[in-house]
Scaffold this motif. Sequence first.
Motif, PDB file in Angstrom:
ATOM      1  N   ALA A  40       0.832  -1.210   0.000  1.00 23.35           N
ATOM      2  CA  ALA A  40       0.000   0.000   0.000  1.00 23.35           C
ATOM      3  C   ALA A  40       0.862   1.253   0.000  1.00 23.35           C
ATOM      4  O   ALA A  40       0.521   2.259  -0.656  1.00 23.35           O
ATOM      5  N   LEU A  41       1.976   1.210   0.713  1.00 26.88           N
ATOM      6  CA  LEU A  41       2.858   2.376   0.769  1.00 26.88           C
ATOM      7  C   LEU A  41       3.519   2.626  -0.582  1.00 26.88           C
ATOM      8  O   LEU A  41       3.644   3.779  -1.027  1.00 26.88           O
ATOM      9  N   VAL A  42       3.940   1.557  -1.260  1.00 24.78           N
ATOM     10  CA  VAL A  42       4.532   1.707  -2.594  1.00 24.78           C
ATOM     11  C   VAL A  42       3.506   2.314  -3.557  1.00 24.78           C
ATOM     12  O   VAL A  42       3.820   3.219  -4.347  1.00 24.78           O
ATOM     13  N   ALA A  43       2.271   1.836  -3.480  1.00 25.33           N
ATOM     14  CA  ALA A  43       1.223   2.379  -4.347  1.00 25.33           C
ATOM     15  C   ALA A  43       0.969   3.853  -4.037  1.00 25.33           C
ATOM     16  O   ALA A  43       0.768   4.666  -4.951  1.00 25.33           O
ATOM     17  N   ALA A  44       0.986   4.212  -2.740  1.00 27.90           N
ATOM     18  CA  ALA A  44       0.759   5.612  -2.354  1.00 27.90           C
ATOM     19  C   ALA A  44       1.860   6.508  -2.888  1.00 27.90           C
ATOM     20  O   ALA A  44       1.602   7.641  -3.313  1.00 27.90           O
ATOM     21  N   ALA A  45       3.096   6.018  -2.893  1.00 32.41           N
ATOM     22  CA  ALA A  45       4.209   6.814  -3.423  1.00 32.41           C
ATOM     23  C   ALA A  45       3.998   7.114  -4.897  1.00 32.41           C
ATOM     24  O   ALA A  45       4.435   8.165  -5.396  1.00 32.41           O
ATOM     25  N   GLY A  46       3.309   6.255  -5.606  1.00 28.20           N
ATOM     26  CA  GLY A  46       3.041   6.469  -7.013  1.00 28.20           C
ATOM     27  C   GLY A  46       2.046   7.582  -7.291  1.00 28.20           C
ATOM     28  O   GLY A  46       1.862   7.971  -8.454  1.00 28.20           O
ATOM     29  N   LEU A  47       1.389   8.081  -6.245  1.00 22.89           N
ATOM     30  CA  LEU A  47       0.438   9.187  -6.417  1.00 22.89           C
ATOM     31  C   LEU A  47       1.134  10.536  -6.559  1.00 22.89           C
ATOM     32  O   LEU A  47       0.487  11.528  -6.883  1.00 22.89           O
ATOM     33  N   VAL A  48       2.427  10.578  -6.307  1.00 19.84           N
ATOM     34  CA  VAL A  48       3.177  11.830  -6.455  1.00 19.84           C
ATOM     35  C   VAL A  48       3.472  12.024  -7.938  1.00 19.84           C
ATOM     36  O   VAL A  48       4.267  11.290  -8.530  1.00 19.84           O
ATOM     37  N   ARG A  49       2.819  13.024  -8.539  1.00 22.87           N
ATOM     38  CA  ARG A  49       2.945  13.229  -9.983  1.00 22.87           C
ATOM     39  C   ARG A  49       3.439  14.627 -10.354  1.00 22.87           C
ATOM     40  O   ARG A  49       4.110  14.796 -11.355  1.00 22.87           O
ATOM     41  N   LYS A  50       3.091  15.628  -9.565  1.00 22.35           N
ATOM     42  CA  LYS A  50       3.500  16.984  -9.939  1.00 22.35           C
ATOM     43  C   LYS A  50       4.439  17.636  -8.930  1.00 22.35           C
ATOM     44  O   LYS A  50       4.875  18.765  -9.122  1.00 22.35           O
ATOM     45  N   GLY A  51       4.749  16.927  -7.858  1.00 21.79           N
ATOM     46  CA  GLY A  51       5.707  17.441  -6.892  1.00 21.79           C
ATOM     47  C   GLY A  51       5.195  18.592  -6.053  1.00 21.79           C
ATOM     48  O   GLY A  51       5.984  19.380  -5.526  1.00 21.79           O
ATOM     49  N   ALA A  52       3.875  18.697  -5.893  1.00 22.22           N
ATOM     50  CA  ALA A  52       3.280  19.756  -5.072  1.00 22.22           C
ATOM     51  C   ALA A  52       3.161  19.270  -3.630  1.00 22.22           C
ATOM     52  O   ALA A  52       2.655  18.171  -3.377  1.00 22.22           O
ATOM     53  N   VAL A  53       3.623  20.094  -2.692  1.00 19.86           N
ATOM     54  CA  VAL A  53       3.610  19.737  -1.270  1.00 19.86           C
ATOM     55  C   VAL A  53       2.678  20.685  -0.529  1.00 19.86           C
ATOM     56  O   VAL A  53       2.779  21.914  -0.669  1.00 19.86           O
ATOM     57  N   PHE A  54       1.805  20.127   0.269  1.00 19.66           N
ATOM     58  CA  PHE A  54       0.859  20.910   1.067  1.00 19.66           C
ATOM     59  C   PHE A  54       1.101  20.593   2.531  1.00 19.66           C
ATOM     60  O   PHE A  54       0.978  19.435   2.950  1.00 19.66           O
ATOM     61  N   ASP A  55       1.479  21.601   3.311  1.00 18.84           N
ATOM     62  CA  ASP A  55       1.673  21.381   4.749  1.00 18.84           C
ATOM     63  C   ASP A  55       0.335  21.616   5.439  1.00 18.84           C
ATOM     64  O   ASP A  55      -0.286  22.658   5.300  1.00 18.84           O
ATOM     65  N   LEU A  56      -0.082  20.629   6.181  1.00 18.94           N
ATOM     66  CA  LEU A  56      -1.425  20.616   6.756  1.00 18.94           C
ATOM     67  C   LEU A  56      -1.441  20.965   8.237  1.00 18.94           C
ATOM     68  O   LEU A  56      -2.513  20.992   8.853  1.00 18.94           O
ATOM     69  N   GLY A  57      -0.274  21.220   8.822  1.00 19.08           N
ATOM     70  CA  GLY A  57      -0.230  21.567  10.234  1.00 19.08           C
ATOM     71  C   GLY A  57      -0.546  23.041  10.462  1.00 19.08           C
ATOM     72  O   GLY A  57      -0.211  23.899   9.638  1.00 19.08           O
ATOM     73  N   ILE A  58      -1.207  23.327  11.564  1.00 17.39           N
ATOM     74  CA  ILE A  58      -1.453  24.724  11.909  1.00 17.39           C
ATOM     75  C   ILE A  58      -0.243  25.250  12.687  1.00 17.39           C
ATOM     76  O   ILE A  58       0.536  24.469  13.248  1.00 17.39           O
TER      77      ILE A  58
END
Length: 312
Positions: A40-58
């Motif tokens: 599942a982790l390998v498959a999730a890594a494949g979702l990175v396609r455009k290199g956009a990072v969103f920090d979700l912490g407040i």
Amino acid sequence: MTGQHTRVEDFRATGERLRNWGRWGAEDERGTANLITPQALVAAAGLVRKGAVFDLGIPFDRDGPQPGTHRINPIHLMSETGDQQLFPGGFRYADDYIFMPLQCASQWDSLAHVYYDDQMYNGFPARDVSVKGAARCAIDKQAKGIAGRGVLLDVAALHGVDWLPAGTVITPDDLDEAARRQGGVGVGPGDILLFRTGWRRKFLTERDPAAFMAGEPGLGQDCCAWLRERDVAAVCSDNWAIEVLPGENPDVFLNVHMILLRDMGVPLGEMLDFEELAADCAHDGVWDFLFVAPPLKISRAVASPINPLAIK
């Protein structure tokens, strides 16, 4: 979405039916994080396609949502600034401290955070949590991090509002409708569910900690079975307690917490910021991504601050 609460099943009966005790062995302290397999982790890594990072912490600062009664916002202190330091060659340095509750901003609840009837997750005795910390199910048991396929369901957008009103019960139908509205994005085994209520936007708009903490929209108890049926690995929200408050049963406090943490072993991430991520997902129509949110490795702690990342 419903603003009128209906009678729900006794939380103990729901918890017993959905319980994961022993599923990963009698000594397991990680709960549904075990569902994030290497595949599942390998498959999730494949979702990175455009290199956009969103920090979700407040931000961890004095302007956070804590009203200062039960918990305070972080206090940041400088211990050294370089002023009046004398070292050979002109060297100077700055050091600082932070004093804060571990649950005061974006954070994971460990499986030791909540219990009832003198037992916590996997049947471990509640006495394992003492003034010395949690001997079982502490946050450091998740030290390899909670990372995998994240899926954002924007329930506030589903209902066409900036934020849902406090006391709004999010139902399984809401989650299903949000997924259908978002192109039929699936939520399945090992996934990390992020659901947006707009509660972070409310705080950024009003800057009223008391109103932010007075209640909230959130998951109703029936969503616990929805999560169990899909084998969701972890749940994150932009509110402060995952579940609807005031709750569906006035005689019980935080029943969803008790089922998810104590019975099902689901790590809970609270007070995240989904505003930038939700806007991007609405723009490109992609609602799943690599989600990475390791806790701090604080021995025997029942929670940890985090700065989760969604990477597309």
